[in-house]
Design a protein around this motif. Structure first.
Motif, mmCIF file in Angstrom:
data_model
loop_
_atom_site.group_PDB
_atom_site.id
_atom_site.type_symbol
_atom_site.label_atom_id
_atom_site.label_comp_id
_atom_site.label_asym_id
_atom_site.label_seq_id
_atom_site.Cartn_x
_atom_site.Cartn_y
_atom_site.Cartn_z
ATOM 1 N N HIS A 44 -9.891 -56.009 21.577
ATOM 2 C CA HIS A 44 -10.759 -54.932 21.070
ATOM 3 C C HIS A 44 -11.750 -55.512 20.057
ATOM 4 N N GLY A 81 -3.721 -45.903 19.903
ATOM 5 C CA GLY A 81 -2.410 -46.443 19.563
ATOM 6 C C GLY A 81 -2.391 -47.212 18.253
ATOM 7 N N GLY A 112 -10.464 -37.189 20.998
ATOM 8 C CA GLY A 112 -11.493 -37.697 20.077
ATOM 9 C C GLY A 112 -12.905 -37.265 20.456
ATOM 10 N N GLN A 123 -15.377 -34.605 18.451
ATOM 11 C CA GLN A 123 -16.755 -34.963 18.074
ATOM 12 C C GLN A 123 -17.750 -33.932 18.612
ATOM 13 N N ALA A 147 -16.144 -45.389 18.786
ATOM 14 C CA ALA A 147 -17.265 -44.713 19.451
ATOM 15 C C ALA A 147 -17.685 -43.460 18.662
ATOM 16 N N ASP A 166 -10.694 -49.019 26.397
ATOM 17 C CA ASP A 166 -10.071 -50.160 27.084
ATOM 18 C C ASP A 166 -10.922 -50.653 28.260
HETATM 19 O O1 KG4 Z 1 -9.041 -48.021 22.640
HETATM 20 P P1 KG4 Z 1 -8.676 -46.857 23.467
HETATM 21 O O2 KG4 Z 1 -9.427 -46.615 24.738
HETATM 22 O O3 KG4 Z 1 -7.176 -46.887 23.897
HETATM 23 C C1 KG4 Z 1 -6.170 -47.386 23.082
HETATM 24 O O4 KG4 Z 1 -5.967 -48.634 23.087
HETATM 25 O O5 KG4 Z 1 -5.563 -46.541 22.395
HETATM 26 O O6 KG4 Z 1 -8.792 -45.572 22.513
HETATM 27 C C2 KG4 Z 1 -8.575 -44.260 22.959
HETATM 28 C C3 KG4 Z 1 -8.706 -43.329 21.753
HETATM 29 C C4 KG4 Z 1 -8.280 -41.892 22.064
HETATM 30 O O7 KG4 Z 1 -7.428 -41.453 21.032
HETATM 31 C C5 KG4 Z 1 -9.597 -41.127 22.051
HETATM 32 O O8 KG4 Z 1 -9.448 -39.774 21.659
HETATM 33 C C6 KG4 Z 1 -10.405 -41.911 21.036
HETATM 34 O O9 KG4 Z 1 -10.075 -43.278 21.312
HETATM 35 N N1 KG4 Z 1 -11.853 -41.726 21.157
HETATM 36 C C7 KG4 Z 1 -12.610 -41.140 20.200
HETATM 37 C C8 KG4 Z 1 -13.943 -41.109 20.706
HETATM 38 N N2 KG4 Z 1 -13.943 -41.694 21.937
HETATM 39 C C9 KG4 Z 1 -12.649 -42.075 22.198
HETATM 40 N N3 KG4 Z 1 -12.290 -40.647 19.000
HETATM 41 C C10 KG4 Z 1 -13.270 -40.111 18.265
HETATM 42 N N4 KG4 Z 1 -14.560 -40.024 18.669
HETATM 43 C C11 KG4 Z 1 -14.931 -40.506 19.870
HETATM 44 N N5 KG4 Z 1 -16.205 -40.417 20.257
#
Ligand code: KG4
Ligand code: ZN
Length: 346
Positions: free
Chosen positions: A123, A146, A188, A192, A281, A310
């Motif tokens: 990441h 996570g 998330g 937003q 994001a 991811d």
């Molecule tokens: O990194 P990721 O794809 O997966 C993990 O490794 O966890 O992150 C997913 C997380 C979810 O909780 C999702 O709600 C959040 O990222 N997320 C956001 C936004 N886009 C994705 N949270 C807040 N604002 C966003 N624009």
């Protein structure tokens, strides 16, 4: 292209740690030749979150076609690859195992090295996809579904965790609040979206700062405060504004993330902050950090939204730097669901 081009380092990166099956082909650490993401979001949406058993099964179905598409779009074959990099942790064990076993089999059959990638590290490396000029030391705020980590990154492969969440990750808390508000999964982006219509000052949700000098986070209590507010209102027969709740909670989460990050910057003296993970994001988080950091002369770097969640491109990018160091995995590489980084002793 056929036959191995000796002058080129071509890495196939594979990601299957949660609910995205993704593969990418990267040449010489800078030329992203292909990037394929097969998302399972729509499959898990009806359950309000990722169902591990279904996730593993979906990865098994999509793994080979996704890899083949990445190779085809990059116009390479297994013979052209220098190495295969794969996420081996942290993540869901069944999901990780699909990627690790598949990558191992393909690398072994192609007689090329296997590289095991820490998903958290990848990441952070998502920032290197578009920014080639980053100078160490770097501080990373990794915020995903996570994980919520502040990581000092002193050189390739040299990391120390300065702080992490003691309970829920920031994204997890946003997802749970969104679910209670009936906004769907993943929460998330929904929080937003509806926050744009809401007043962030409408509710004063608590900010968990823990001990005065701690760089750790805690979002569980903040999440419970929202749920309690909603339950009390329901018992009184009151209907609260969803946009106001969402905007106030988003504001509280961002406020804590920014305050802790500023503390870490002060403590380490780093000049560049990298944002990473799905929550990176978030528009409010980016704008608030940008405003605070510009005053301090600190550079803020973040990946495009597609590289925040991811993806295989970040695995291939991290894999490229491991390849340069000759840091290859043994054929006994296994999935490590709880993989992390060493914690810094303050
Ligand atoms: O990194 P990721 O794809 O997966 C993990 O490794 O966890 O992150 C997913 C997380 C979810 O909780 C999702 O709600 C959040 O990222 N997320 C956001 C936004 N886009 C994705 N949270 C807040 N604002 C966003 N624009
Ligand atoms: Zn992730």
């Amino acid at each position: 292209m056929t036959g191995k081009q000796k002058s080129k380092v071509i890495i196939l990166g594979i990601e299957t740690s949660c609910d995205e099956t993704s593969a990418a082909v990267l040449a010489n650490g800078e030329d992203l030749r292909s990037h394929v993401i097969s998302s399972q979001i729509s499959t898990h949406q009806k359950y309000g979150g990722v169902v591990p058993e279904i996730a593993s099964r979906e990865h098994s179905i999509h793994f080979r076609p996704v890899v083949q598409q990445a190779l085809d779009e990059a116009k390479v074959t297994f013979q052209d690859l220098s190495a295969i990099a794969v996420t081996y942790g942290p993540g869901l064990v069944g999901s990780l195992l699909v990627g690790v076993s598949g990558a191992k089999a393909m690398a072994y059959a192609s007689k090329i090295p296997l590289i095991g990638i820490n998903h958290l590290e990848a990441h952070i490396y998502a920032n290197f996809i578009q920014h080639k000029d980053l100078q160490f030391p770097l501080l990373a705020l990794l915020v995903s579904g996570g994980h919520t980590h502040l990581i000092l990154f002193e050189g390739h492969g040299k990391y120390e965790v300065l702080g992490y969440t003691r309970d829920d990750a920031a994204g997890e808390a946003l997802d749970k609040v969104a679910r209670t508000l009936g906004l769907g999964y993943p929460g998330g982006p929904q929080i937003q979206r509806v926050s744009q219509e809401g007043n962030p000052q409408a509710f004063k949700f608590p900010r968990a700062m823990l001990e005065a000098d701690s760089l750790d986070f805690s979002f569980s209590g903040m999440k419970s405060a929202v749920l309690n507010t909603l339950n009390s209102a329901r018992m009184r027969g009151e209907v609260l504004s969803v946009p106001d709740i969402a905007a106030s909670f988003q504001e509280a989460v961002v406020d804590v993330l920014v305050r802790k990050t500023l503390m870490a910057i002060k403590r380490t003296g780093v000049k560049t902050l990298l944002l990473a993970g799905g929550v990176a994001a978030n528009k409010l988080l980016r704008e608030t950090l940008e405003m605070s950091l510009v005053r301090l002369g600190i550079r803020l770097v973040y990946p495009e939204p597609i590289y925040c969640t991811d993806n295989g491109a970040m695995i291939a990018t991290a894999g490229y730097y491991h390849y340069l160091e000759g840091n290859f995995a043994p054929w006994t590489l296994n999935a490590v669901p709880g993989l992390s980084f060493p914690r810094r002793k303050n």
